[in-house]
Design a protein around this motif. Structure first.
Motif, short mmCIF file in Angstrom:
data_model
loop_
_atom_site.label_atom_id
_atom_site.label_comp_id
_atom_site.label_asym_id
_atom_site.label_seq_id
_atom_site.Cartn_x
_atom_site.Cartn_y
_atom_site.Cartn_z
N PRO A 155 -37.94 -5.96 -5.83
CA PRO A 155 -37.41 -6.05 -7.20
C PRO A 155 -37.77 -7.39 -7.84
O PRO A 155 -37.72 -8.43 -7.19
N ALA A 156 -38.12 -7.33 -9.12
CA ALA A 156 -38.56 -8.54 -9.82
C ALA A 156 -37.40 -9.41 -10.28
O ALA A 156 -37.57 -10.61 -10.48
N THR A 157 -36.23 -8.82 -10.47
CA THR A 157 -35.04 -9.57 -10.89
C THR A 157 -33.83 -9.07 -10.13
O THR A 157 -33.84 -8.02 -9.50
N ARG A 158 -32.77 -9.85 -10.23
CA ARG A 158 -31.52 -9.46 -9.55
C ARG A 158 -30.97 -8.16 -10.14
O ARG A 158 -30.40 -7.35 -9.42
N PHE A 159 -31.15 -7.96 -11.45
CA PHE A 159 -30.66 -6.72 -12.05
C PHE A 159 -31.35 -5.51 -11.45
O PHE A 159 -30.70 -4.51 -11.13
N VAL A 160 -32.67 -5.56 -11.29
CA VAL A 160 -33.40 -4.45 -10.69
C VAL A 160 -32.91 -4.21 -9.27
O VAL A 160 -32.70 -3.07 -8.84
N ALA A 161 -32.70 -5.28 -8.51
CA ALA A 161 -32.23 -5.16 -7.14
C ALA A 161 -30.88 -4.45 -7.07
O ALA A 161 -30.63 -3.64 -6.18
N GLU A 162 -30.00 -4.76 -8.03
CA GLU A 162 -28.67 -4.14 -8.04
C GLU A 162 -28.70 -2.72 -8.60
O GLU A 162 -27.94 -1.86 -8.16
N PHE A 163 -29.58 -2.47 -9.57
CA PHE A 163 -29.58 -1.19 -10.27
C PHE A 163 -30.24 -0.08 -9.46
O PHE A 163 -29.81 1.07 -9.50
N ILE A 164 -31.30 -0.42 -8.74
CA ILE A 164 -32.06 0.60 -8.01
C ILE A 164 -31.51 0.74 -6.59
O ILE A 164 -31.42 -0.23 -5.85
N GLY A 165 -31.15 1.97 -6.22
CA GLY A 165 -30.70 2.23 -4.86
C GLY A 165 -29.29 1.73 -4.59
O GLY A 165 -28.60 1.24 -5.48
N HIS A 166 -28.87 1.88 -3.34
CA HIS A 166 -27.56 1.42 -2.91
C HIS A 166 -27.72 0.14 -2.11
O HIS A 166 -28.53 0.08 -1.19
N VAL B 225 -25.90 -4.23 -1.52
CA VAL B 225 -25.02 -5.31 -1.94
C VAL B 225 -25.72 -6.63 -1.64
O VAL B 225 -26.71 -6.68 -0.90
N PHE B 226 -25.22 -7.70 -2.23
CA PHE B 226 -25.69 -9.04 -1.91
C PHE B 226 -24.70 -9.71 -0.97
O PHE B 226 -23.49 -9.67 -1.19
N ALA B 227 -25.21 -10.32 0.07
CA ALA B 227 -24.38 -11.02 1.04
C ALA B 227 -24.82 -12.48 1.10
O ALA B 227 -26.01 -12.79 0.96
N VAL C 232 -28.69 -12.60 0.00
CA VAL C 232 -29.70 -11.68 0.50
C VAL C 232 -29.30 -10.25 0.15
O VAL C 232 -28.12 -9.89 0.24
N LEU C 233 -30.28 -9.46 -0.29
CA LEU C 233 -30.03 -8.07 -0.62
C LEU C 233 -30.03 -7.24 0.66
O LEU C 233 -31.00 -7.26 1.42
N LEU C 234 -28.94 -6.53 0.90
CA LEU C 234 -28.84 -5.63 2.05
C LEU C 234 -28.68 -4.21 1.54
O LEU C 234 -27.62 -3.85 1.00
#
Length: 375
Positions: free
Chosen positions: A228-239, A241-243, A282-284
Motif C-alpha cells: 500500500p502506498a499510504t496508511r489509508f490504503v493499508a487500512e482500507f484494503i483487506g482485513h 490492524v496496525f501494531a 507495522v501492518l498485520l
C-alpha cells in the motif's frame, strides 16, 4: 494511454473542498479500471467528469489522444462517444429488451440495427430475449440489458457507476466476473466505480483507492494489498490492524519486534534509521496471523464472523493490542476463548508511529547482510 487524467480537480460551487483534487491516472486500451473508496470520496464525481457530466476546474482529460476537457475547453458529453451503465439500470419499462438495447443506435438502418442488437444480446448471454420486457427479467438480467445497451453504439470508453449495488451480495460477485468476461470479449476499455472490494478485485485490471478527493494509489490488487502506498490504503484494503513495533539491526540482520515477538524470515523491511529509535507501526493482515495451539503467544477471541469456509476472528492480546486472523471454519472456537497464534509475515509494511492517512510507508530493503553493512 487510451484514457489519461492529469492533475484533475473538480470543485462544486459553495463547497470549501474540491470533490476531486489533483487526480492523475492512466488506462490502457482494453483494460478495466476500478475506482474504490468510502462514500463521498469523489469517485463518482471523477467518473462524471470523464463522462462530460461535470466540468473540470483544472487539469485535463484526454481520450485516445484527444483532449476532451482541460479547464478551458469542455467537450459535451454527447460528443465524447462514451457509454454509461448506471446504478438503477435506467431501462425503459414500456420498451421490450430489443428496443431498449436499440435506443442509442436508432439512426442505423433497420437491418443493421437489428443485427447489432442481436450481437450484443448474444455477447451478454441474453440471446433470443429481444421481446421480453424489463419487469419479466431478474435483476442480473436487467443489468446485462443495460450493459448491452451501453455497448451497442460501440463506445470508445464504457463507464459503470456502482452497477451491482441493487443486487444481493452473492449475485454481485458472480455478475462482476461475468461482466469482466463480457467486457474482455468485447475488447472494451472501461472505468468502473464501486465501494465493494470483492467487486473491484473481481473485475479490475487496475484499481484506484480514493479518499477525500485524492487518489492514493492506482495499481493492481496485489500491490494494493501487499504494498500500500499510504496508511489509508493499508487500512482500507483487506482485513488488518496496525501494531506497535520496533525495527532493530542485530548482527547485520533486520529484526522487527512486535507484540507477537520478532518477525522471522522477512524479505523486505525498512532499516531502523527510517524511524526515530526504530519505533513504528507495522501492518498485520488477518492472513499474517496463524492459529497455532502450540504457539507461546495466546490471544482471546473478542469477536467472530462466519464466512463459510473460514471464521474471521478478532483477537486481543494480554498487552491489549487487537489483531485479526482467518481460521478454517472447522476450528469453531467460542468468543472469550484463548487460542495460540503466531505471525507469518512475508511483506513488512511499516508507517511512522501514529501517522495520518496520507503518510507513506518507509521504503523497504532486501534483507541480506551485504546490503546492510555500513548502515
Amino acid at each position: 494511454m487510451f484514457l489519461n487524467v492529469s492533475h484533475l480537480s473538480v470543485q462544486y460551487p459553495g463547497q470549501p473542498q474540491a470533490a476531486v483534487d489533483g487526480v492523475s491516472l492512466g488506462l490502457r486500451a482494453g483494460d478495466i479500471g476500478v475506482l474504490i473508496g468510502p462514500s463521498g470520496c469523489g469517485k463518482t464525481t471523477l467518473l462524471r467528469a470523464v463522462a462530460g457530466l461535470e466540468r473540470a476546474n483544472s487539469g485535463s482529460i484526454t481520450l485516445q489522444g484527444e483532449t476532451v476537457s482541460d479547464g478551458q475547453h469542455h467537450m459535451p458529453a454527447e460528443e465524447r462517444r462514451i457509454g454509461m451503465v448506471f446504478q438503477d439500470y435506467a431501462l425503459f419499462p414500456h420498451l421490450d429488451v430489443g428496443r431498449n438495447v436499440a435506443f442509442g443506435i436508432h439512426r442505423l438502418p433497420r437491418a443493421e440495427r437489428d443485427h447489432r442488437v442481436a450481437d450484443v444480446l448474444k455477447l451478454v448471454g441474453l440471446d433470443g430475449m429481444q421481446n421480453r420486457f424489463p419487469h419479466e427479467l431478474s435483476g442480473g438480467q436487467q443489468q446485462r440489458v443495460a450493459l448491452a445497451r451501453a455497448l451497442a453504439p460501440n463506445p470508445r470508453l464504457l463507464l459503470l457507476d456502482e452497477p451491482f449495488s441493487n443486487l444481493d451480495v452473492d449475485l454481485r460477485e458472480r455478475l462482476a466476473h461475468e461482466v469482466r468476461a463480457i467486457l474482455k470479449a468485447a475488447g472494451a476499455t472501461a472505468l468502473f466505480v464501486t465501494h465493494d472490494q470483492l467487486e473491484a478485485f473481481a473485475i479490475g485490471d487496475v484499481i484506484g483507492v480514493m479518499h477525500e478527493g485524492h487518489l492514493h494509489q492506482w495499481d493492481d490488487a496485489y500491490a494494493l494489498y501487499h504494498r500500500p502506498a499510504t496508511r489509508f490504503v493499508a487500512e482500507f484494503i483487506g482485513h488488518g490492524v496496525f501494531a506497535p513495533a520496533q525495527i532493530r539491526l542485530v548482527d547485520n540482520e533486520v529484526s522487527v519486534q512486535t507484540p507477537l515477538g520478532a518477525l522471522q524470515d522477512v524479505d523486505e523491511c525498512p532499516l531502523p534509521n527510517a524511524y526515530e529509535a526504530g519505533l513504528c507501526d507495522v501492518l498485520l493482515r488477518a492472513d499474517d496471523i496463524v492459529h497455532d495451539d502450540h504457539a507461546p503467544v495466546k490471544a482471546q477471541i473478542i469477536r467472530k464472523a462466519f464466512r463459510g469456509s473460514e471464521f474471521l476472528y478478532t483477537l486481543r492480546l494480554n498487552s491489549g493490542e487487537t489483531l485479526m486472523t482467518h481460521v478454517p471454519s472447522h476450528h469453531n472456537h467460542a468468543v472469550g476463548e484463548w487460542i495460540g497464534i503466531r505471525a507469518e509475515v512475508d511483506h513488512v509494511v511499516t508507517f511512522a508511529r501514529g501517522a495520518g492517512a496520507t503518510s507513506a510507508p518507509a521504503p523497504g530493503v532486501v534483507r541480506h547482510p551485504v546490503d546492510l553493512k555500513g548502515h
